[in-house]
Design an enzyme around this catalytic site. Structure first.
Site, PDB file in Angstrom:
ATOM      1  N   SER A 106       3.049 -93.090 -31.736  1.00  0.00           N
ATOM      2  CA  SER A 106       4.475 -92.671 -31.662  1.00  0.00           C
ATOM      3  C   SER A 106       5.399 -92.604 -32.805  1.00  0.00           C
ATOM      4  O   SER A 106       6.646 -92.326 -32.689  1.00  0.00           O
ATOM      5  CB  SER A 106       5.096 -93.068 -30.357  1.00  0.00           C
ATOM      6  N   ASP A 147       3.017 -91.856 -52.084  1.00  0.00           N
ATOM      7  CA  ASP A 147       2.472 -92.304 -50.793  1.00  0.00           C
ATOM      8  C   ASP A 147       1.364 -93.395 -51.078  1.00  0.00           C
ATOM      9  O   ASP A 147       0.896 -94.139 -50.341  1.00  0.00           O
ATOM     10  CB  ASP A 147       1.987 -91.453 -49.865  1.00  0.00           C
ATOM     11  N   ALA A 201      -2.896 -91.072 -34.511  1.00  0.00           N
ATOM     12  CA  ALA A 201      -1.468 -90.748 -35.557  1.00  0.00           C
ATOM     13  C   ALA A 201      -1.284 -92.494 -35.637  1.00  0.00           C
ATOM     14  O   ALA A 201      -0.023 -92.977 -35.428  1.00  0.00           O
ATOM     15  CB  ALA A 201      -0.381 -90.063 -35.185  1.00  0.00           C
ATOM     16  N   GLY A 207       0.320 -78.663 -54.723  1.00  0.00           N
ATOM     17  CA  GLY A 207       1.158 -78.937 -53.477  1.00  0.00           C
ATOM     18  C   GLY A 207       0.717 -80.281 -52.643  1.00  0.00           C
ATOM     19  O   GLY A 207       1.741 -80.578 -51.874  1.00  0.00           O
ATOM     20  N   HIS A 249      34.946 -76.024 -37.744  1.00  0.00           N
ATOM     21  CA  HIS A 249      34.785 -75.768 -36.290  1.00  0.00           C
ATOM     22  C   HIS A 249      34.576 -74.531 -36.015  1.00  0.00           C
ATOM     23  O   HIS A 249      35.192 -73.613 -36.895  1.00  0.00           O
ATOM     24  CB  HIS A 249      36.380 -76.315 -35.749  1.00  0.00           C
ATOM     25  N   CYS A 272       1.452 -82.444 -48.257  1.00  0.00           N
ATOM     26  CA  CYS A 272       2.678 -82.213 -47.566  1.00  0.00           C
ATOM     27  C   CYS A 272       2.768 -80.512 -47.390  1.00  0.00           C
ATOM     28  O   CYS A 272       3.136 -80.098 -46.503  1.00  0.00           O
ATOM     29  CB  CYS A 272       3.890 -82.802 -48.423  1.00  0.00           C
ATOM     30  N   ARG A 298      -7.600 -82.272 -57.264  1.00  0.00           N
ATOM     31  CA  ARG A 298      -8.953 -82.074 -56.877  1.00  0.00           C
ATOM     32  C   ARG A 298      -9.156 -80.943 -55.620  1.00  0.00           C
ATOM     33  O   ARG A 298     -10.066 -80.486 -55.310  1.00  0.00           O
ATOM     34  CB  ARG A 298      -9.466 -83.344 -56.398  1.00  0.00           C
ATOM     35  N   ILE A 338       4.541 -88.402 -36.911  1.00  0.00           N
ATOM     36  CA  ILE A 338       3.409 -87.492 -36.953  1.00  0.00           C
ATOM     37  C   ILE A 338       3.089 -87.213 -35.412  1.00  0.00           C
ATOM     38  O   ILE A 338       2.972 -86.223 -34.895  1.00  0.00           O
ATOM     39  CB  ILE A 338       2.253 -87.830 -37.958  1.00  0.00           C
ATOM     40  N   LYS A 340       6.103 -77.782 -39.697  1.00  0.00           N
ATOM     41  CA  LYS A 340       7.327 -77.091 -39.199  1.00  0.00           C
ATOM     42  C   LYS A 340       7.210 -75.599 -38.719  1.00  0.00           C
ATOM     43  O   LYS A 340       8.009 -75.331 -37.949  1.00  0.00           O
ATOM     44  CB  LYS A 340       8.304 -77.223 -40.507  1.00  0.00           C
TER      45      LYS A 340
END
Length: 470
Positions: free
Chosen positions: A181, A310, A269, A39, A449, A42, A35, A184, A51
């Site tokens: 907390s 979700d 949030a 994507g 290493h 997210c 709608r 998000i 990010k």
């Protein structure tokens, strides 16, 4: 107009579009209904563009601390909020175009519009082509979720924001209240704090990021407090009075004292609400608090109707949705006669969680407390980044890796990290858990290493009294 398919996917987020691609790969005639933007949340308004924002804040942080690395930068270093947001939106736009390309590449038909189920294997789409009636042998519901509003102060996009408003702010907040907390809330608290905003975080429970191991919560709270963020745990917002100039918040602290504080903006949030209303699901599926109940492969109670992501039980993470999308696509292909697919049910105990605040946190499996509650006798190892050469060289010596093992079998039960780049490192433990690794195999693994990942090895050794660098 009407059309018929093998599979229709309702929703094109990281669960929906991945499910559609996997269906197409398996030779199924596939369509996707969206709608708004291919994507989903997210890619367009969540994981990826946030990010990009956090990356800008990270670069700003390093520039402002250039002297820590023996560097001099002339002039004042400051953020250009409009440019930061523009870059973030550009990243989202690029990825949206990428999903559009993937739909064409895999010959998936895209129907833009609002889809409503008329039965377990039929729906109507109202959109740019008017009303379309579509049918399929199977339908996958991947409608996602949205931010939960405060009942006494719904988001207005001006002073009271959800994550979506916080990603495209009309102005830089001067004094910001973050309610909640979880990942998000903490990510935006970290972003705006790095952008030189005065930030307060209010959390109802007794610690921040409460789903994480208690050691991670305590370390993160101390780190964020040192950075200047005010953390209030065991506290709740009683009321918000919104005006054109700001927001007055009544906050009850852990001792029961109510104070009124003024903020320029508020980010709410406090969780999510599944997008399962007005989709035609009421008589077709079982729901719990709005979330569609499914079996381990995504089946609902109605034959031919599936659900992922979700809008189903948690954890509510993009990578969980994508994995479910593949599993469900393969289960459908198997039902349609494909003998070469072998879908595996999702193991929620092997789903990693990542939070991209500064410092980052990442985890998989049981916390130490949850493992004890489950009755395990434990071996627990913890290794600080200050004992890691690469972390010191990077100037990122704050952090640790913690591992939790079953003392009887050596099974890796959980891994918990806080510090630089731990969101990239956690996958090593995820692979280990998926392969049902034990402490012996991890001890005998050679880690390169110098890398921060050596801290993973050391934490395993520490659980058995064999750490080398502490």
């Amino acid at each position: 107009m009407s059309a018929s398919y093998d599979v229709i996917v309702l929703g094109s987020g990281p669960g929906g579009y991945v499910a559609a691609i996997r269906c197409a790969q398996l030779g199924l005639k596939t369509a996707i209904v969206e709608r708004e933007l291919l994507g989903g949340i997210c890619l367009n308004w969540g994981c990826i563009p946030t990010k990009a924002l956090l990356r800008s804040a990270e670069i700003l942080h390093y520039a402002q601390h250039a002297s820590d690395y023996g560097l001099k930068i002339a002039g004042k270093i400051e953020a250009d909020l409009e440019a930061v947001v523009k870059r973030s939106r550009g990243v989202a736009k690029q990825l949206n175009a990428g999903v559009t390309h993937l739909m064409k590449k895999n010959k998936i038909t895209v129907h833009m519009g609002t889809g409503t189920l008329t039965g377990p294997t039929s729906l109507t789409v109202k959109g740019e082509k008017g009303e379309e009636k579509l049918t399929a042998k199977h339908i996958i519901v991947a409608t996602g979720a949205r931010a939960r509003d405060l009942p006494f102060a719904p988001a207005d996009g001006k002073r009271v924001w959800t994550y979506r408003h916080a990603m495209t702010p009309p102005e830089m907040p001067k004094k910001l209240l973050v309610i909640g907390s979880g990942a998000i809330g903490i990510e935006f608290a970290s972003f705006y704090n790095d952008m030189d905003c005065d930030v307060t975080v209010v959390e109802m429970l007794d610690r921040i990021v409460p789903v994480e191991d208690v050691d991670v919560s305590e370390f993160l709270e101390a780190s964020l407090t040192k950075q200047g963020i005010e953390i209030m745990t065991g506290a709740g917002v009683e009321a918000l009075a919104v005006s054109g100039k700001g927001v007055k918040a009544k906050i009850k602290d852990g001792k029961g004292t109510v104070t009124e504080t003024e903020f320029s903006h508020v980010i709410v949030a406090i969780g999510i609400v599944p997008n399962t209303e007005n989709v035609g699901l009421e008589k077709l599926v079982e729901m719990d608090r709005g979330f569609i109940q499914i079996d381990p492969y995504g089946r609902t109670k109605s034959k031919g109707l599936w659900a992922i992501g979700d809008c189903t039980p948690g954890p509510w993470l993009a990578h969980k949705a994508s994995h479910e999308g593949v599993t469900t696509a393969e289960a459908i292909a198997k039902e349609l006669g494909n003998k070469d697919v072998h879908p595996h049910p999702l193991d929620r105990g092997n789903i990693p969680g990542c939070t991209y605040c500064h410092p980052q946190i990442a985890s998989v499996g049981l916390t130490e407390a949850k493992a004890k509650e489950a009755g395990y006798t434990l071996k627990v190892g913890k290794f600080p980044f200050v004992g890691n050469g690469k972390a010191i060289a990077l100037g990122e010596a704050a952090g640790f890796v913690k591992t939790v093992f079953d003392a009887k079998t050596g099974e890796l039960l959980g891994a918990h990290m806080v510090g630089a780049e731990v969101t990239e490192m956690i996958q090593g433990f995820v692979v280990g858990k998926t392969l049902e690794t034990t402490e012996a195999e991890l001890m005998n693994t050679v880690f390169p290493h110098p890398t921060i990942s050596e801290s993973m090895h050391e934490s395993v050794l520490a659980a058995y009294g064999r750490a080398l660098h502490i």
